[in-house]
Design a protein around this motif. Structure first.
Motif, PDB file in Angstrom:
ATOM      1  N   LYS A  63       0.938  -1.127  -0.062  1.00 27.03           N
ATOM      2  CA  LYS A  63       0.027  -0.066   0.036  1.00 27.03           C
ATOM      3  C   LYS A  63       0.782   1.219   0.040  1.00 27.03           C
ATOM      4  O   LYS A  63       2.194   1.246   0.235  1.00 27.03           O
ATOM      5  N   GLU A  64       0.183   2.368  -0.276  1.00 26.37           N
ATOM      6  CA  GLU A  64       0.884   3.699  -0.235  1.00 26.37           C
ATOM      7  C   GLU A  64       1.257   3.795   1.395  1.00 26.37           C
ATOM      8  O   GLU A  64       0.426   3.801   1.939  1.00 26.37           O
ATOM      9  N   ARG A  65       2.385   4.484   1.540  1.00 25.07           N
ATOM     10  CA  ARG A  65       2.695   4.940   2.910  1.00 25.07           C
ATOM     11  C   ARG A  65       3.503   6.134   2.780  1.00 25.07           C
ATOM     12  O   ARG A  65       4.204   6.553   1.779  1.00 25.07           O
ATOM     13  N   ILE A  66       3.699   6.400   4.251  1.00 30.33           N
ATOM     14  CA  ILE A  66       4.726   7.682   4.174  1.00 30.33           C
ATOM     15  C   ILE A  66       6.221   7.242   4.589  1.00 30.33           C
ATOM     16  O   ILE A  66       6.369   6.283   5.593  1.00 30.33           O
ATOM     17  N   GLY A  67       7.372   7.616   3.897  1.00 25.85           N
ATOM     18  CA  GLY A  67       8.776   7.238   4.101  1.00 25.85           C
ATOM     19  C   GLY A  67       9.363   8.451   4.558  1.00 25.85           C
ATOM     20  O   GLY A  67       8.994   9.588   4.756  1.00 25.85           O
ATOM     21  N   ARG A  68      10.623   8.324   4.667  1.00 31.38           N
ATOM     22  CA  ARG A  68      11.407   9.504   5.181  1.00 31.38           C
ATOM     23  C   ARG A  68      12.886   9.390   4.305  1.00 31.38           C
ATOM     24  O   ARG A  68      13.331   8.175   4.227  1.00 31.38           O
ATOM     25  N   ASN A  69      13.235  10.530   3.690  1.00 33.67           N
ATOM     26  CA  ASN A  69      14.583  10.710   3.096  1.00 33.67           C
ATOM     27  C   ASN A  69      15.547  10.414   4.039  1.00 33.67           C
ATOM     28  O   ASN A  69      15.647  11.303   4.933  1.00 33.67           O
ATOM     29  N   PRO A  70      16.514   9.571   4.198  1.00 29.29           N
ATOM     30  CA  PRO A  70      17.375   9.301   5.085  1.00 29.29           C
ATOM     31  C   PRO A  70      18.333  10.428   5.362  1.00 29.29           C
ATOM     32  O   PRO A  70      19.140  10.638   6.461  1.00 29.29           O
ATOM     33  N   LEU A  73      16.033  13.756   5.901  1.00 26.99           N
ATOM     34  CA  LEU A  73      14.847  13.616   6.885  1.00 26.99           C
ATOM     35  C   LEU A  73      13.416  13.945   6.491  1.00 26.99           C
ATOM     36  O   LEU A  73      12.466  14.027   7.228  1.00 26.99           O
ATOM     37  N   GLU A  74      13.253  14.208   5.286  1.00 25.44           N
ATOM     38  CA  GLU A  74      12.079  14.875   4.683  1.00 25.44           C
ATOM     39  C   GLU A  74      11.254  13.702   4.541  1.00 25.44           C
ATOM     40  O   GLU A  74      11.591  12.763   3.849  1.00 25.44           O
ATOM     41  N   LYS A  75       9.906  14.042   4.763  1.00 28.83           N
ATOM     42  CA  LYS A  75       8.916  12.871   4.824  1.00 28.83           C
ATOM     43  C   LYS A  75       8.472  12.883   3.219  1.00 28.83           C
ATOM     44  O   LYS A  75       8.471  13.966   2.294  1.00 28.83           O
ATOM     45  N   ALA A  76       8.343  11.722   2.646  1.00 32.25           N
ATOM     46  CA  ALA A  76       7.850  11.657   1.276  1.00 32.25           C
ATOM     47  C   ALA A  76       6.946  10.576   1.172  1.00 32.25           C
ATOM     48  O   ALA A  76       6.729   9.634   2.018  1.00 32.25           O
TER      49      ALA A  76
END
Length: 100
Positions: A63-70, A73-76
């Protein structure tokens, strides 16, 4: 120093098939391509592929989910996708761990 692990290639598989079944390299490579094509086509259709004594390949819908650029640290948003998972058979797991 740790020795680098060898990678089994399509050519290695073809060599083995040539020896065992006394066929040409072209025939062995053609056989490998046919098997891999069948597996890929089944997975593309969403089917599971079970290979006795080896394991099962399954398609998972994520499913679609919210991740984070390591780095930042920006949410994507990570878009929904299909992925392939592999579950080894008990026989295969035991062979790898040396518990045959």
């Amino acid at each position: 120093m740790k020795e680098k692990a060898k990678t089994l290639t399509r050519a290695d598989l073809a060599e083995n098939i040539m020896e065992v079944f006394d066929v040409t390299k072209f025939e062995a490579l053609d056989f490998i391509d046919d098997v891999l094509e069948e597996i890929g086509a089944a997975l593309a259709e969403g089917e599971s592929v079970k290979i006795s004594r080896f394991g099962s390949f399954m398609v998972r819908d994520k499913k679609e989910r919210i991740g984070r650029n390591p780095r930042t640290l920006e949410k994507a948003i990570i878009s929904p996708r299909r992925s392939i998972s592999f579950k080894p058979s008990t026989i295969f797991k035991n062979a790898i761990s040396g518990d045959e």
